[in-house]
Design an enzyme around this catalytic site. Structure first.
Site, PDB file in Angstrom:
ATOM      1  CE  LYS A 125      -3.032  -3.264   0.819  1.00  0.00           C
ATOM      2  NZ  LYS A 125      -3.736  -4.026  -0.185  1.00  0.00           N
TER       3      LYS A 125
HETATM    4  C1  LIG Z   1      -4.535  -5.266   0.791  1.00  0.00           C
HETATM    5  C2  LIG Z   1      -5.988  -5.358   0.790  1.00  0.00           C
HETATM    6  C3  LIG Z   1      -6.706  -5.873   1.882  1.00  0.00           C
HETATM    7  C4  LIG Z   1      -6.033  -6.527   3.049  1.00  0.00           C
HETATM    8  O1  LIG Z   1      -5.247  -5.663   3.795  1.00  0.00           O
HETATM    9  P1  LIG Z   1      -4.371  -6.275   4.998  1.00  0.00           P
HETATM   10  O2  LIG Z   1      -3.907  -5.073   5.741  1.00  0.00           O
HETATM   11  O3  LIG Z   1      -3.247  -7.038   4.357  1.00  0.00           O
HETATM   12  O4  LIG Z   1      -5.261  -7.139   5.801  1.00  0.00           O
HETATM   13  C5  LIG Z   1      -8.088  -5.832   1.843  1.00  0.00           C
HETATM   14  N1  LIG Z   1      -8.744  -5.325   0.790  1.00  0.00           N
HETATM   15  C6  LIG Z   1      -8.100  -4.822  -0.285  1.00  0.00           C
HETATM   16  C7  LIG Z   1      -8.884  -4.231  -1.408  1.00  0.00           C
HETATM   17  C8  LIG Z   1      -6.696  -4.846  -0.331  1.00  0.00           C
HETATM   18  O5  LIG Z   1      -6.063  -4.383  -1.410  1.00  0.00           O
END
Ligand SMILES: *Cc1c(COP(=O)(O)O)cnc(C)c1O
Length: 374
Positions: free
Chosen positions: A179
């Site tokens: 992210k």
């Molecule tokens: C990365 C992601 C998640 C999960 O996030 P985590 O922090 O790894 O649990 C959930 N939804 C979307 C759309 C994502 O891209």
């Protein structure tokens, strides 16, 4: 090889971690509270509750929204599987809806078709940092249906001029290294409702009525009690110290990602073979990722394009795998979502991160334009 992504850490993050270790307080404490305030104030939201991940933030979000066994939650299949897993963790059932052909976010008219008496909520995913059309989704469902937001990719994205997270729904962020900003792992629940925030704080810490920090700082004796089933979804102060430094970089990182995307867009929009990410007027994209879709005019198969990119030293990934086609759901559902399946089969993720050098951007552009025109 040009990587797909890279976390953007500097000496400031390393120093912040060292300071926490020296302080002797490493579990959720003052740094977590400070990180929550930094995110809340930047995004214009009243309350932020840090957790271990976006997945656990979403799990808590469903519970505090009163969603559980017997309830249906409409969500896109064109998403990371965690979106649907969190619904199942809460005891509810994901109902997959199709996406729009241009934005690759939930199609409000398909959402409307899937509403039944069991529908309790819609999970709007702001996929790869492009805001879903929240107002059209709201209008597509009865008032009794809650809207929750999977904003895992959308820190710094806007919808109709205001940041994602500030639109009055419970929204959840991710701080995974894929992210825009990262702490290794981490998540955050955002809400304008003080009671929802209080309940989320209780659930993330075993359901305890008093937090560790409050008990530690109390003048007299203070005893906690447990009135409902809780979880250990606490972020550490080590992670939050990284997050405080990452928040100082957020606007710079967003600007640089947008500059990379602008360069890709202007190179690819001239090609009859390539569909670039949508830029609807209601949204300012954060480009957590950058994907192109091959148009019907492109004669080269998607996987052959990808093979050529890899041979040219460009890391790439196929489009998001539809959740309803995973073995976990496939045999139970026998569902067909034509746009989801087409976008997944025809799209390619390209390298996207703030510090992607100009020369590497050029190499990506040249390799893509060469591969699609074979
Ligand atoms: C990365 C992601 C998640 C999960 O996030 P985590 O922090 O790894 O649990 C959930 N939804 C979307 C759309 C994502 O891209």
């Amino acid at each position: 090889m040009i990587p797909l992504t890279r976390p953007e850490f500097g000496d400031e993050e390393a120093r912040a971690v060292a300071d926490v270790l020296k302080s002797g307080w490493v579990v959720q404490g003052p740094r977590v509270a400070e990180f929550e305030r930094a995110v809340a104030s930047r995004l214009g939201v009243a309350h932020a509750v840090a957790t271990t991940s976006c997945t656990t933030a979403l799990h808590v979000a469903f519970i505090v929204s009163g969603i559980g066994p017997g309830d249906d939650v409409i969500c896109p299949s064109y998403s990371f599987i965690a979106s649907a897993n969190a619904i199942i963790h809460a005891g509810a059932t994901p109902v997959f809806a199709d996406i729009e052909d241009d934005t690759w976010n939930l199609d409000p008219s398909d959402v409307a078709r899937r509403v039944t008496a069991k529908t309790k909520a819609v999970l709007a995913v702001h996929q790869v940092g492009l805001a879903a059309d929240l107002d059209r989704i709201r209008a597509a469902v009865p008032d009794r249906v809650a809207i929750l937001e999977d904003a895992a990719c959308a820190i710094g994205s806007t919808y109709k001029g205001r940041p994602i997270g500030s639109h009055g729904n419970v929204a959840c962020l991710s701080f995974h290294p894929r992210k825009t900003i990262s702490l290794g792992e981490g998540g955050m629940l955002l809400t304008s409702d003080a009671a929802v925030a209080d309940h989320a704080r209780t659930l993330r810490s075993h359901g305890a009525s008093v937090s560790d920090l409050d008990r530690h700082q109390a003048k007299g004796l203070m005893f906690e009690e447990y009135r409902e089933l809780g979880y250990n979804y606490r972020m550490t102060d080590i992670q939050a110290a990284i997050g405080i430094e990452q928040m100082k970089r957020l606007d710079d990182l967003l600007n640089r990602r947008r500059a990379v995307a602008a360069r890709y867009n202007s190179a690819f929009c001239k090609s009859e073979y390539i569909q670039i990410p949508a830029q609807p007027i209601y949204a300012e994209h954060s480009y957590q990722s950058y994907a192109v879709r091959l148009r019907p005019a492109c004669r080269v198969k998607r996987d052959d394009v990808m093979r050529e990119l890899v041979d040219a030293g460009v890391t790439c990934r196929r489009g998001i795998s539809p959740i309803h086609l995973e073995p976990l759901h496939r045999n139970r559902l026998h569902l067909s979502l034509p746009i989801t399946e087409a976008v997944a089969a025809e799209s390619i993720f390209l390298p996207m991160y703030a510090s992607l050098p100009q020369e590497d951007q050029s190499r990506v552009i040249d390799a893509v334009l060469r591969a699609v025109a074979r």
